[in-house]
Structures are given as structure tokens and as C-alpha cells.
Design an enzyme around this catalytic site. Sequence first.
Site, short mmCIF file in Angstrom:
data_model
loop_
_atom_site.label_atom_id
_atom_site.label_comp_id
_atom_site.label_asym_id
_atom_site.label_seq_id
_atom_site.Cartn_x
_atom_site.Cartn_y
_atom_site.Cartn_z
N LYS A 49 2.63 8.49 -5.75
CA LYS A 49 1.33 8.46 -6.43
C LYS A 49 1.35 7.54 -7.65
CE LYS A 49 0.04 11.19 -3.22
NZ LYS A 49 1.28 11.71 -2.66
N TYR A 262 0.58 22.00 7.22
CA TYR A 262 0.87 21.36 5.94
C TYR A 262 1.69 22.29 5.03
CZ TYR A 262 0.30 19.47 1.29
OH TYR A 262 0.56 18.97 0.03
N TYR A 288 6.83 16.60 2.37
CA TYR A 288 6.55 15.22 2.80
C TYR A 288 7.81 14.47 3.27
CZ TYR A 288 2.07 15.83 0.37
OH TYR A 288 0.84 16.27 -0.03
C1 LIG Z 1 1.32 12.43 -1.39
C2 LIG Z 1 2.71 12.32 -0.87
C3 LIG Z 1 2.99 11.69 0.36
C4 LIG Z 1 1.92 11.22 1.29
O1 LIG Z 1 1.32 10.06 0.85
P1 LIG Z 1 -0.20 9.79 1.25
O2 LIG Z 1 -0.52 8.51 0.59
O3 LIG Z 1 -0.98 10.96 0.76
O4 LIG Z 1 -0.27 9.68 2.74
C5 LIG Z 1 4.30 11.56 0.74
N1 LIG Z 1 5.30 12.02 -0.02
C6 LIG Z 1 5.09 12.64 -1.20
C7 LIG Z 1 6.25 13.16 -1.95
C8 LIG Z 1 3.78 12.81 -1.66
O5 LIG Z 1 3.58 13.44 -2.83
#
Ligand SMILES: *Cc1c(COP(=O)(O)O)cnc(C)c1O
Length: 331
Positions: A49, A262, A288
Amino acid sequence: MDLARFPRRRYTQGFTPIEPLPRLSKALGGADIWIKRDDLLGLAGGGNKTRKLEFLVAAALAEGADTLITVGAPQSNHCRLTLAAAAREGLKCRLIIEERVPGSYSPEAVGNNFLFQLMGAESLRVVPLGTDLAAEMSTEAAAVRAAGGVPHSIPGGGSNPLGALGYAACAAEVVAQSFEMGMSFDRFVVASGSAGTHAGILAGLTALNSRLPVHGVSVRRDRTTQEGNVHTLAVATAALLGTPAPDAEAVQVDDAQVGPGYSLPTDAMIEAVQLLARCEGVLLDAVYSGKAMAGLIAAVRDGRIDRKERVLFLHTGGAPSLPAFAEILRH
Ligand SMILES: *Cc1c(COP(=O)(O)O)cnc(C)c1O
């Protein structure tokens, strides 16, 4: 691709490293696996992010905003980093927490939830799954205006075309590093959630005429839905850049790692997080990067990724949420 014409704040110095993972590669019997360390990006705890926020926060500042508003899950890395960027810029920050798994929000939770408190979110409001999040952000913005403030709303995950520019920039970084290292990669494996990362990379690689295939591992949605979301955002990002739109065929999503849903654990995620921690000292996360790495491991094992390939894995961050998953990951 002229990214320099977009206002940008800088939260990371230089490029994030690309490192080999020799012990993981050996444990799997190939492929030759490398990692792009976006977990080492700037702002509190790093992660993907940060790249999006460089553009999103610059836009908020240009509008004269004094309060950022955003939305995310109870362990949202995006909320943590938006709050960190707000602190860095002297802005206030209001969070809306979407309880995607019913009953999963706890005010006492550690990990990112604790960091929301530590970094001083001005407010944190919890809403159930299915809430109209854009409407919630408008309500929050109206409250800020009523108090004399200037709000700026950032969508979930920072995933609009402006935020996705951060990952078009990452694509350019990878192409430059690959040239510098005198080494080309056969595949780029990335987590695919709110889609800004995956879409931005595709827009950037297309603009640069790179043929590097991108293997997106979905953490939430089924393949068809996610491919549609990624393609739509990649096309909009390319339009913002004024570069050619990626083909729909370039969007590849693997949805085999979503499991029960999720943020809900799977055995393959647990294996991946433990394997990277124990054989490389790299901390993935449960929501993630652990599922994305599980997707890479599964694809190597079943031959969708050839053992002779050189693969680059994008570490999107997330380790600050690990304490909240300790019970699941302990064994
Ligand atoms: C938000 C996030 C993702 C996914 O990225 P997107 O751009 O939302 O697809 C992957 N890994 C982490 C650690 C995240 O915080």
C-alpha cells in the site's frame, strides 16, 4: 510511460531489493525462485500500500485535505499504512472497518488493530459485510466537513487508477533491476486482492513492452470475477497513463488458494508461511503473501511452473498482522 508528471510523495528511498531464495528453491527441487522485497517499503511496517499511497496522498495534499478517510478489514495493512502516511504528513485519519468475517472484529486484537490505536486513528467505526462502503465514506466525509475539516477519501486497498500507478512504477523498477542484474525472469507471481497491485503491474509492463507473464493468486474472489476486476482496473490505469491497454489474455488469476474465504486459513498457507520463515528467514502473512506463496509452491509442484523457470515472487508485506494469527501459525 511518464510517471513523473503525477504528483508523488516519497515514502521509500531507492528500489526495494530483489533477492534469491536458494533454500526455498532447493526445498522444492526448482524453480529458481527470487523475491522482490516490497515488504521493505517505507512507512510503518511497509508493504504494497505504500507505493499506492505515494500518489494517493499527493493528490489529497494537492486538494488541501486535512483528514484521510479509508476502509479495510479488521487486520487491514492498507488502513495501517494510510494512517502512517497521515501521521507522516500531519493529517488526521478516520477508519471504517468492514467486518468481512462476521464476529472477527475485536477491539483488543493485536497486529494491525493495535497499530491503529498506537498511531492514533481519529475514529474507527466497524460496519458489517455487505455495507455500502462508498456511502459510509461519504457519511464520514460529511461529518468531517461539518466539523470544519477537509476530507479526502481513499478507496479500499488504495485500488483506483491513481493508486495503481504505484505498481506501474514497481513494474518499471523490476524491468530496470532485471536489466541491471543482467538477468531476466520467466514469470512474476503476485497476490491479487483489491486488484490495484496486479492491475498496476500489468499496465506498467504493457507500457514498457515487457513480455513478463504475471501469475496473480486470488485471496478473495473466484477466477472469473477477479480477472474482470483486474482487467477493468488495468485498462483504466493505462488510460490515466496514456499507454496501451493490457489485453484481457494477459490477466491470469489462480483462485485455488482462496480456501474457505478471505483471511481464513488454509493448510497450504500455513505451510508456505512456515517454510519461508524457517528456510529463508522471510516473514510472509496469513491473509495475502502466505496464500500467494502457496500458489507459487503448488504451481511448481504440479508443473504449471516449470522447474527450469526463473520466477520472481512479489512480497507485498503484511507481517505486522502476524501476531493476530499466532494460534494458527504456531505449530
Ligand atoms: C492489500 C494487500 C495485498 C493485495 O493487494 P491488492 O492491490 O489489494 O490486490 C497483498 N498483500 C498484502 C500484504 C496486502 O496488504
